[in-house]
Enzyme design. Structure first.
Site, PDB file in Angstrom:
ATOM      1  N   ASP A  78      -9.341  -8.838   9.720  1.00  0.00           N
ATOM      2  CA  ASP A  78      -8.520  -7.911   9.470  1.00  0.00           C
ATOM      3  C   ASP A  78      -9.856  -6.846   9.727  1.00  0.00           C
ATOM      4  OD1 ASP A  78      -6.271  -6.347   8.500  1.00  0.00           O
ATOM      5  OD2 ASP A  78      -7.318  -5.670   6.079  1.00  0.00           O
TER       6      ASP A  78
ATOM      7  N   TYR B 160      -0.908  -4.333  -6.868  1.00  0.00           N
ATOM      8  CA  TYR B 160      -1.076  -4.475  -5.702  1.00  0.00           C
ATOM      9  C   TYR B 160      -2.290  -4.654  -4.598  1.00  0.00           C
ATOM     10  CZ  TYR B 160      -0.126  -5.091  -1.110  1.00  0.00           C
ATOM     11  OH  TYR B 160      -0.084  -5.798   0.076  1.00  0.00           O
TER      12      TYR B 160
ATOM     13  N   ARG C 106       1.935 -12.503  -0.287  1.00  0.00           N
ATOM     14  CA  ARG C 106       0.896 -12.942   0.182  1.00  0.00           C
ATOM     15  C   ARG C 106       0.117 -13.813  -0.602  1.00  0.00           C
ATOM     16  NH1 ARG C 106      -1.613  -8.286   3.787  1.00  0.00           N
ATOM     17  NH2 ARG C 106      -0.373  -6.851   3.738  1.00  0.00           N
TER      18      ARG C 106
ATOM     19  N   CYS D 241       1.262  -6.715  12.961  1.00  0.00           N
ATOM     20  CA  CYS D 241       1.653  -7.256  13.882  1.00  0.00           C
ATOM     21  C   CYS D 241       0.749  -8.449  14.915  1.00  0.00           C
ATOM     22  CB  CYS D 241       0.806  -6.459  15.347  1.00  0.00           C
ATOM     23  SG  CYS D 241       2.278  -5.090  15.075  1.00  0.00           S
TER      24      CYS D 241
ATOM     25  N   LYS E  73      -9.520  -1.965   2.286  1.00  0.00           N
ATOM     26  CA  LYS E  73      -9.506  -0.708   2.355  1.00  0.00           C
ATOM     27  C   LYS E  73      -9.947   0.101   2.516  1.00  0.00           C
ATOM     28  CE  LYS E  73      -5.736  -3.881   4.694  1.00  0.00           C
ATOM     29  NZ  LYS E  73      -6.075  -3.754   5.732  1.00  0.00           N
TER      30      LYS E  73
ATOM     31  N   ARG F  50       0.864  -1.116   0.253  1.00  0.00           N
ATOM     32  CA  ARG F  50      -0.170  -0.169   0.027  1.00  0.00           C
ATOM     33  C   ARG F  50       0.725   0.945   0.379  1.00  0.00           C
ATOM     34  NH1 ARG F  50      -1.766   1.018   4.358  1.00  0.00           N
ATOM     35  NH2 ARG F  50      -1.365  -1.114   5.579  1.00  0.00           N
TER      36      ARG F  50
ATOM     37  N   SER G 136      -1.010  -3.418  11.045  1.00  0.00           N
ATOM     38  CA  SER G 136      -0.450  -3.863   9.603  1.00  0.00           C
ATOM     39  C   SER G 136       0.712  -4.903  10.929  1.00  0.00           C
ATOM     40  CB  SER G 136      -0.277  -3.430   9.011  1.00  0.00           C
ATOM     41  OG  SER G 136      -0.965  -2.513   8.351  1.00  0.00           O
TER      42      SER G 136
ATOM     43  N   HIS H 143     -11.195  -1.618  11.351  1.00  0.00           N
ATOM     44  CA  HIS H 143      -9.384  -2.982  11.409  1.00  0.00           C
ATOM     45  C   HIS H 143      -9.099  -3.573  12.205  1.00  0.00           C
ATOM     46  CE1 HIS H 143      -4.868  -2.801  10.346  1.00  0.00           C
ATOM     47  NE2 HIS H 143      -5.601  -3.468   9.595  1.00  0.00           N
TER      48      HIS H 143
HETATM   49  C1  OXD Z   1      -3.146  -4.199   6.409  1.00  0.00           C
HETATM   50  C2  OXD Z   1      -3.074  -5.527   5.471  1.00  0.00           C
HETATM   51  O1  OXD Z   1      -2.201  -3.928   5.543  1.00  0.00           O
HETATM   52  O2  OXD Z   1      -3.884  -5.881   6.126  1.00  0.00           O
HETATM   53  O3  OXD Z   1      -3.187  -3.544   6.811  1.00  0.00           O
HETATM   54  O4  OXD Z   1      -3.072  -6.128   4.480  1.00  0.00           O
HETATM   55 MN    MN Z   2      -4.894  -4.821   7.902  1.00  0.00          MN
END
Ligand code: OXD
Ligand code: MN
Length: 599
Positions: free
Chosen positions: A281, A201, A382, A254, A210, A73, A252, A230
């Protein structure tokens, strides 16, 4: 347009307008059938956009590589274009909508010449449920179509549910030239519109995730009295069969996916404890008729980080992505046409059999943990996998009304400051705890290590309006929920003097979840400190934990006044940066925290 699966004028007129600008050779409507998806997969393999993997070992799995300049991102190029800058606030990038539309028009014009425009009608949430919101994404990428088919609910039933209504989110994505300098991920909340250009991406182009389910949905939630967060959603099943639900927001990278799919320690599984995953998420939260807060996961799949996912850290994620999965930017093992990533196992494909995420031959013997350029898989590589394939997916995953939330958990990566777990004094203080959430940067990310990044509610990159107003919305929601969840904060990442993590994490986080839920039930006491309630050390179960004694737990639960006072100074700076929309209540909470620390 002929033979369209809908007569909705708002939809057809918009598509016509977008097609007139982007000039695709043809327009194809995505109907959600497997036949169509299969034909698209074959086409993507024929053009080299995807590689079909070993269908015995990885049935229906594919590999895709993004452009080298397009792997994550891009917060610096993500915009919230509200009529005034004040509405977007200081934390978001902003541009005047008319100026942005004009800029984007130049980039989109003719961008789909020689290409196909795919029309993806999709739903966030179960089609027809009270929670569901509909979107249509136009894209010139088959990769996007195939990912959306996993991550969202796609098909003609969405168009039927939408009927003649104009109430849908418009999303336009064009790959254009994948030009970094002209990459834009733009939201026009007032127009229900998302525009993404020059990226391929996931986080930038799967517009349901998102862009819609967090940025646009957070804006809608404020307007309509609900919340888009989130957060993962998990259910804890007790030996009695009773279930309690927890949502958790971590920045993100964690470990949200790991916590969401946790397998309890053996001594607890043997007693019958289980964790069921509802989402990893995003959570949409509404006040139910019973006065509790109810959560749904609006997504249909997981877009998880591959590196570090393994049989020990997250066996459920690993098993989820053994079928029907699109891998992005991982290592291609050409010996058996499978995939590999750092942290999967100690058995990387050998030189001669390994292609790295850039598409070049890869030599695992040259891998140096400290040098990202030697990785075989990109650190942000991913898997896009179906939630339905997750071994621990909750039976409530498709529930129309969601699950009732007992606890909301915030968390971050803090070497010293935050204890293993603490409980806020209530919704208002809990909202404050969310607003001061932070994480320290790790060696995994570019830049200095150990720098504190404040990431309120893990929503810093995802709030579709002014952060101060978002906090006020949290405070307001507290008055609308007669029976609110209790709010906690956790930190799995405390380190000792040598920098080693003290807490084992992963499945053992179940021990902390059980304390949290016991607090929600009023079944366990706690110690009141300046920051909130912390457990009595003896109330965190240590059975079966090697190297952890009650003294270790005591150490994990200490509240170091000095580092908290330093944190308060940093929070003041951050609040000043958020600006004059910070609610007075948050400043009062901050002053009260400081006073308690100094008392
Ligand atoms: C993030 C994701 O970056 O879920 O939070 O990809
Ligand atoms: Mn996320």
């Amino acid at each position: 347009m002929n033979n369209t699966p809908t007569n909705n004028k708002f939809v057809l007129d918009w598509i016509e307008e977008m097609a007139a600008m982007t000039c695709p050779d043809q327009i194809v409507w995505i109907d959600g059938t497997n036949e169509q998806a299969e034909a698209l997969r074959a086409e993507a393999c024929a053009t080299g956009e995807m590689i079909k993997l070993n269908q015995e070992k990885l049935p229906n799995c594919y590999l895709h590589r993004t452009a080298v300049n397009d792997v994550a991102r891009v917060e610096g190029r993500t915009y919230i274009c509200t009529p005034t800058k004040e509405e977007a606030g200081n934390i978001n990038n902003w541009m005047d909508p008319a100026e942005m539309y004009a800029k984007l028009k130049k980039l989109y014009t003719g961008s789909m010449k020689g290409r196909t425009m795919y029309v993806i009608p999709y739903s966030m949430g179960v089609v027809g449920s009270d929670f569901a919101k509909y979107g249509i994404e136009l894209t010139d990428s088959i990769y996007v179509v195939l990912n959306m088919l996993i991550m969202t609910r796609v098909g003609n039933n969405v168009l039927e549910a939408l009927g003649d209504s104009a109430d849908y989110i418009k999303g336009l994505h064009a790959r254009a030239d994948i030009d970094e300098e002209n990459r834009y991920i733009v939201h026009f909340p007032q127009d229900n519109t998302i525009m993404s250009v020059n990226s391929g991406y996931g986080g930038n182009v799967l517009l349901g995730k998102k862009c819609f389910a967090l940025r646009i949905a957070s804006y809608l939630g404020r307007k309509e009295g609900w919340m888009a967060e989130h957060m993962l959603i998990l259910g804890v099943k007790y030996p009695s069969g009773e279930k309690k639900y927890v949502t958790a927001a971590f920045p993100s990278a964690c470990g949200k996916t790991n916590l969401a799919m946790l397998i309890p320690p053996k001594f607890l599984s043997e007693q019958g404890y289980e964790v069921e995953c509802v989402g990893d998420d995003i959570a949409w939260l509404r006040v139910g008729e019973d006065g509790r807060l109810w959560a749904v996961n609006p997504e249909n799949g997981f877009f998880g980080v591959a590196p570090g996912t393994n049989e020990k850290s997250n066996p459920n994620a690993l098993h989820t992505c053994l079928r029907d999965t699109i891998f992005t930017n991982v290592v291609h093992n050409t010996a058996d046409n499978t995939v590999w990533w750092e942290g999967l196992d100690n058995n990387p494909p050998q030189p001669g059999n390994a292609i790295d995420w850039k598409g070049n031959p890869w030599d695992c013997t040259k891998y140096d943990k400290k040098d990202k350029s030697t990785c075989g898989a990109h650190p942000n590589s991913r898997f896009t996998a179906l939630a339905a394939n997750c071994p621990c997916i909750s039976p409530e995953f498709n529930s129309l009304k969601g699950v009732p939330v007992s606890a909301i958990v915030f968390g971050g990566r803090r070497a010293k400051t935050a204890p293993l777990v603490y409980q806020s004094y209530g919704w208002q203080h809990g909202s404050f705890v969310g607003s001061i959430m932070a994480s320290e940067t790790t060696a995994a990310a570019a830049g200095a290590v150990g720098v504190v990044r404040r990431d309120p509610m893990a929503m810093r990159p995802f709030v579709g309006y002014n952060m101060g107003d978002y906090w006020q919305h949290w405070l307001n929601m507290g008055h609308k929920i007669p029976n609110p969840p209790m709010i906690f904060h956790v930190n799995w990442f405390r380190t000792d003097d040598e920098g080693h993590f003290i807490w084992p994490g992963f499945g053992d986080n179940m021990r902390v979840l059980l304390w949290i839920l016991a607090r929600c039930e009023g079944k366990v006491d706690a110690v009141e400190t300046a920051i909130g309630y912390v457990p009595k050390a003896e109330d965190i179960m240590i059975e079966g934990l090697e190297d952890i004694t009650i003294d270790t737990i005591r150490e994990l639960l200490t509240v170091d006044t000095q580092s908290w006072l330093e944190d308060v100074a940093n929070i003041k700076e951050f609040y000043a940066q958020v600006g004059d929309h910070v609610p007075a209540t948050m400043y009062e909470e901050l002053a009260a925290l400081e006073a308690r620390l100094k008392a």
